[in-house]
Design a protein around this motif. Structure first.
Motif, short mmCIF file in Angstrom:
data_model
loop_
_atom_site.label_atom_id
_atom_site.label_comp_id
_atom_site.label_asym_id
_atom_site.label_seq_id
_atom_site.Cartn_x
_atom_site.Cartn_y
_atom_site.Cartn_z
N LYS A 97 10.49 4.93 -23.21
CA LYS A 97 11.68 4.59 -22.44
C LYS A 97 12.65 5.29 -23.16
N PRO A 98 13.99 5.54 -22.39
CA PRO A 98 15.21 6.16 -23.12
C PRO A 98 15.61 5.25 -24.04
N LYS A 99 16.19 5.91 -25.33
CA LYS A 99 16.75 5.28 -26.34
C LYS A 99 17.69 4.32 -26.14
N PHE A 100 18.60 4.41 -25.17
CA PHE A 100 19.64 3.45 -25.05
C PHE A 100 19.70 2.56 -23.64
N ALA A 101 18.27 2.25 -23.19
CA ALA A 101 17.90 1.32 -22.48
C ALA A 101 18.11 -0.20 -22.94
N MET A 102 18.83 -1.13 -22.32
CA MET A 102 19.02 -2.39 -22.81
C MET A 102 17.82 -3.19 -22.29
N ILE A 103 16.68 -3.01 -23.01
CA ILE A 103 15.38 -3.78 -22.37
C ILE A 103 14.78 -4.35 -23.68
N ASN A 104 13.80 -5.14 -23.44
CA ASN A 104 13.01 -5.59 -24.71
C ASN A 104 12.36 -4.26 -25.20
N GLN A 105 12.66 -4.52 -26.74
CA GLN A 105 12.39 -3.37 -27.74
C GLN A 105 10.95 -3.04 -27.69
N LYS A 106 9.98 -4.01 -27.35
CA LYS A 106 8.51 -3.61 -27.40
C LYS A 106 8.33 -2.61 -26.35
N GLU A 107 9.01 -2.47 -25.41
CA GLU A 107 8.69 -1.73 -24.09
C GLU A 107 9.15 -0.53 -24.39
N TYR A 108 9.68 0.01 -25.26
CA TYR A 108 10.24 1.42 -25.75
C TYR A 108 8.99 2.36 -25.78
N PHE A 109 7.56 1.66 -26.20
CA PHE A 109 6.49 2.41 -26.66
C PHE A 109 5.41 2.19 -25.89
N GLU A 110 4.42 2.88 -25.60
CA GLU A 110 3.07 2.94 -25.13
C GLU A 110 2.30 2.44 -26.56
N HIS A 111 1.65 1.28 -26.47
CA HIS A 111 0.96 0.87 -27.80
C HIS A 111 -0.41 0.40 -27.56
N LYS A 112 -1.07 0.31 -28.81
CA LYS A 112 -2.33 -0.06 -28.54
C LYS A 112 -2.59 -1.17 -29.76
N PHE A 113 -3.06 -2.43 -29.50
CA PHE A 113 -3.42 -3.29 -30.48
C PHE A 113 -4.37 -2.94 -31.20
N THR A 114 -4.22 -3.08 -32.80
CA THR A 114 -5.02 -2.55 -33.74
C THR A 114 -5.73 -3.72 -34.67
N GLY A 115 -5.02 -5.11 -34.72
CA GLY A 115 -5.59 -6.28 -35.47
C GLY A 115 -4.27 -6.81 -35.95
N LEU A 116 -4.74 -7.70 -37.01
CA LEU A 116 -3.75 -8.63 -37.58
C LEU A 116 -3.59 -8.22 -38.91
N LYS A 117 -2.43 -8.51 -39.61
CA LYS A 117 -1.92 -8.02 -41.00
C LYS A 117 -1.42 -9.26 -41.58
N ASP A 118 -1.68 -9.12 -42.81
CA ASP A 118 -0.90 -10.53 -43.55
C ASP A 118 0.56 -10.26 -43.53
N LEU A 119 1.69 -11.32 -43.58
CA LEU A 119 2.96 -11.04 -43.59
C LEU A 119 3.45 -10.41 -44.75
N SER A 120 2.68 -10.32 -45.77
CA SER A 120 3.16 -9.48 -46.96
C SER A 120 3.36 -8.01 -46.53
N TYR A 121 2.63 -7.59 -45.60
CA TYR A 121 2.80 -6.22 -45.11
C TYR A 121 4.36 -5.88 -44.81
N LEU A 122 5.02 -6.81 -44.63
CA LEU A 122 6.41 -6.80 -44.33
C LEU A 122 7.04 -6.17 -45.62
N ASP A 123 6.70 -6.29 -46.91
CA ASP A 123 7.19 -6.12 -48.02
C ASP A 123 7.08 -4.31 -48.00
N SER A 124 6.56 -3.72 -47.38
CA SER A 124 6.51 -2.22 -47.40
C SER A 124 7.82 -1.54 -47.20
#
Length: 387
Positions: A21-48
């Motif tokens: 998607k173009p960078k300036f589109a006013m859309i749900n940000q998840k839809e900017y990318f084609e993406h593939k689910f890889t699993g679950l991570k612990d919330l402490s991953y946010l500390d990176s």
């Protein structure tokens, strides 16, 4: 691979395959990318250090893990943080509001006293000021982080405008800003997108009582001219319905009352700018802690302006000269979409008839007094001046 349902202490992780998607589109940000689910991570991953908040929806917080070694908050290299987040994202992470609220409860309690926030209508010198702050190396500067815009768009689409009584949004606002500014030992400076973000005025200080707020303003006519030069002519003429649709509902309704015909774009941009100033003036009726700074005063009194502004955000006077070095360069030169290449040589004007309409609108609907051919706000409260 199907997505697993996250638990209260986990976050969904997705590998980013490519931009779609173009960078300036006013859309749900998840839809900017084609993406593939890889699993679950612990919330402490946010500390990176490489994981940063990318967007906010009504149900979720969206983070991205960017390429290691890229400082996405280097405003000299990357004037707008959302551009480099989008460009360098390698992984997307999604967590519910409740999961993030629980995660933040494990962190020290904070009131936002290490955060400074610059309200602005856009095209008023706010990016220049952000670059000045960045030059001091005393604050992590975030220029136009998308999550702040997301918050405003969530509020603006409601049937009723947010007020100080809209306390149901305070947890969401607080969490968003603490995620944007996670380090208790750093000072942060946030310069949001202009025009759409005025709905934060009555709520920000309630969510974060210690936050430092300022307003950047500019005479109305040159601000409209700056928008007109920046935006390609055909888009400028057609963008008004979309832009108006994401304003707070009270201002949308007022536009329908005051517009002439289908709505002239120059008049619409006058309306956007004056709406921002009106929202500021409404919030400061009983507050004196949101100082206003004008682009004109910056240009006329560079050093005095800089001293006052840095003091307001808690930066020592010894950094004044470093901040002023930003005045020697184009603060948006490295942006692919906002730079002098798009405005140099572009001829545009705002008619006297439009300004007469704006003066009448300002006085009758907003209680704002405009003076002079440039449309300066005569009664802007709490305004810095060289005296």
């Amino acid at each position: 691979m199907a997505s697993e349902k996250p638990t209260s202490d986990s976050i969904q992780a997705f590998e980013i395959l490519k931009d779609i998607k173009p960078k300036f589109a006013m859309i749900n940000q998840k839809e900017y990318f084609e993406h593939k689910f890889t699993g679950l991570k612990d919330l402490s991953y946010l500390d990176s250090d490489d994981v940063t908040l990318y967007s906010v929806t009504e149900e979720e917080f969206v983070f991205v893990r960017t390429t290691p070694g890229i400082n996405i908050f280097d405003t000299e290299e990357y004037p707008f943080v959302y551009n480099i987040q989008h460009k360098s994202a390698e992984e997307m992470l999604i967590a519910s509001h409740e999961a993030v609220y629980q995660y933040l409860k494990t962190k020290p309690e904070r009131d936002g006293s290490n955060i400074a926030y610059l309200h602005n209508p856009g095209r008023c010198g706010s990016t220049l000021v952000a670059n000045m702050v960045s030059k001091t190396k005393q604050c992590e500067v975030q220029s136009e982080p998308t999550p702040v815009l997301n918050l405003s768009l969530i509020f603006n689409k409601k049937d009723q405008p947010v007020t100080r009584e809209s306390r149901e949004y305070l947890d969401l606002i607080k969490a968003t800003f603490l995620l944007l500014c996670p380090d208790v030992n750093k000072k942060y400076f946030i310069k949001p997108w202009g025009i759409e973000t005025m709905s934060l005025f009555p709520l920000l200080h309630q969510a974060l009582p210690g936050i430092k707020e300022m307003l950047m303003c500019r005479d109305v006519r040159p601000t409209v001219l700056s928008f007109k030069k920046l935006i390609p002519e055909q888009i400028y003429k057609s963008i008004i319905p979309m832009k108006m649709s994401i304003q707070p509902p009270n201002y949308r309704d007022l536009w329908e009352k005051v517009k002439r015909g289908e709505g002239d774009p120059d008049e619409a941009f006058c309306f956007f700018i004056l709406s921002t100033y009106h929202a500021y003036m409404e919030e400061t009726r009983d507050r004196d802690d949101i100082k206003s700074y004008s682009y004109e005063s910056l240009i006329e009194h560079k050093e005095l302006f800089t001293k006052s502004f840095l003091k307001e955000i808690g930066v020592e006077e010894e950094y004044v000269q470093a901040a002023m070095s930003a005045l020697e360069v184009d603060s948006q030169a490295k942006s692919s979409s906002h730079n002098q290449k798009r405005t140099a040589g572009v001829k545009a004007s705002v008619s006297d008839e439009t300004m007469e309409w704006a003066v009448k609108l300002a006085k009758e609907e907003f209680g704002i007094e405009l003076e002079g051919e440039k449309g300066r706000v005569h009664n802007m409260p709490h305004q810095w001046n060289k005296v």
